[in-house]
Scaffold this motif. Sequence first.
Motif, short mmCIF file in Angstrom:
data_model
loop_
_atom_site.label_atom_id
_atom_site.label_comp_id
_atom_site.label_asym_id
_atom_site.label_seq_id
_atom_site.Cartn_x
_atom_site.Cartn_y
_atom_site.Cartn_z
N PRO A 23 0.82 -1.22 0.00
CA PRO A 23 0.00 0.00 0.00
C PRO A 23 0.85 1.27 0.00
O PRO A 23 0.51 2.24 -0.70
CB PRO A 23 -0.82 -0.13 1.29
N LYS A 113 -6.50 1.12 -8.13
CA LYS A 113 -6.43 0.48 -6.82
C LYS A 113 -6.35 1.52 -5.71
O LYS A 113 -7.04 1.40 -4.68
CB LYS A 113 -5.22 -0.44 -6.77
N ASP A 117 -9.15 2.00 -2.80
CA ASP A 117 -8.84 1.93 -1.38
C ASP A 117 -9.24 3.21 -0.66
O ASP A 117 -9.71 3.17 0.48
CB ASP A 117 -7.35 1.65 -1.17
#
Length: 202
Positions: A23, A113, A117
């Motif tokens: 992340p 992505k 998130d």
Amino acid sequence: MCAAVTGLRRPPEGLTDSKLLTPKRRDALAAVLGDWVTCHALGHASPEEIDDLGMTAALRLAAVRALEALPVVPDAVILDGKHNYLGGPWHVRTVIKGDQSCVSVAAASVLAKVRRDTMMAELGATTAAYEPFAFGDNAGYPSPVHRAALEEWGPTPHHRVSWSYLDALPRWRHLKKIRVPVDTAAPGSTEDGDGVQLGLDF
């Protein structure tokens, strides 16, 4: 869904499939990708649209929304995976694991992505009613925390209700929406066009 148009400049170091990145690394790459790509745009399909249309048609809907939001019209679209769910009027080339071999698809993968998130984290912070689902801390349906919350509280307006996870929830099984599958994706071309190429990922 993200559509990313890239030029011929050297890509940021470490750019690859978003699923292969931490992340922290994804966030760092997304911070520079906004300036590195020629342009990019995001497209979404709602849970209701997925339930009504089915996943293939909903993927196409989100992709079309991303493509139509771009300030340029691409001559060709590089689509991650082996299935051309996009179809015409675009010239489409499908590439299996395209997010590992094509920088435009990798860029789209990372940007999509990170945005996804962020949306999950924002959703988790929206109201205490969603706290048991830990939207900001898990990947969704498969996580034990999420499954436990579904068993206790049932699906929220942000869950798809045509999916099989409801079969395992006796208290909420009656909410499952039965849909007759209809594939509305156009067949499309697999030929490359010249000029601008675009990577598409979700």
